[in-house]
Write a protein that holds these residues in place. Structure first.
Motif: not given
Length: 186
Positions: A70-72, A159-160, A75-79
């Motif tokens: 999970d996106k936290e 980027q997510g 800039g973490d690149g997570k969806t």
């Protein structure tokens, strides 16, 4: 059964068969959608369009450069994962067309507050925006600017965001309304 009822039922069955065989154009099917919703399955790299409880179409998608989890933070690149809604439709997107997804949601806001990533004020602004179906703050340490957009879906490159090929993005854009539910699953 009288002749009128019989003809009506035969017509309904014929129309139903067309939906399953592809004889009716995709445009006609898509224009008939009354209660759209979206479910994204990240591991399968697909986006499912529903009309009520009926699956209408499954689209291939790309995700963020770091698709697992999970996106936290920004800039973490997570969806992100969770329940959201479409807060805007953008016809002038840098990536063809786009649908704004209401990340961060209330759960993200609570997590961010507990982790000291956002302030109480930022948390309250996120909660207020979600309660009013508006755009949540997009420039916090939790990240933001998560969209479903065009630009291609051959590899995880965003980027997510969730990316489709442009033709499918046009089709989706045409039937989705602001307020449409978006559920993003692992």
């Amino acid at each position: 059964m009288n002749t009128t009822k019989r003809r009506f039922l035969i017509g309904i069955l014929a129309l139903s068969a067309c939906f399953h065989t592809g004889d009716v154009s995709a445009q006609k099917i898509m224009s008939a959608i009354k209660y759209p919703s979206i479910i994204v399955e990240k591991l399968k790299r697909n986006l499912k369009l529903y009309d009520g409880k009926t699956l209408v179409k499954t689209y291939k998608i790309s995700l963020g450069a770091e698709p697992l989890g999970d996106k936290e933070i920004e800039g973490d690149g997570k969806t992100p994962e969770g329940e959201f809604y479409v807060f805007t439709k953008n016809e002038k997107s840098a990536f063809f067309l786009s649908l704004g997804v209401s990340y961060p949601n209330k759960e993200d806001a609570e997590r961010g507050l507990k982790a000291n990533l956002i302030t109480q004020f930022e948390r309250d602004e996120i909660v207020r925006a979600v309660d009013e179906n508006l755009m949540p703050p997009q420039k916090t340490k939790l990240g933001g600017e998560i969209y479903i957009h065009g630009g291609g879906c051959d590899a995880d490159w965003t980027q997510g965001c969730m990316a489709l090929d442009n033709e499918n993005m046009q089709e989706l854009f045409d039937v989705i309304t602001v307020g449409t539910t978006v559920i993003i699953k692992p």
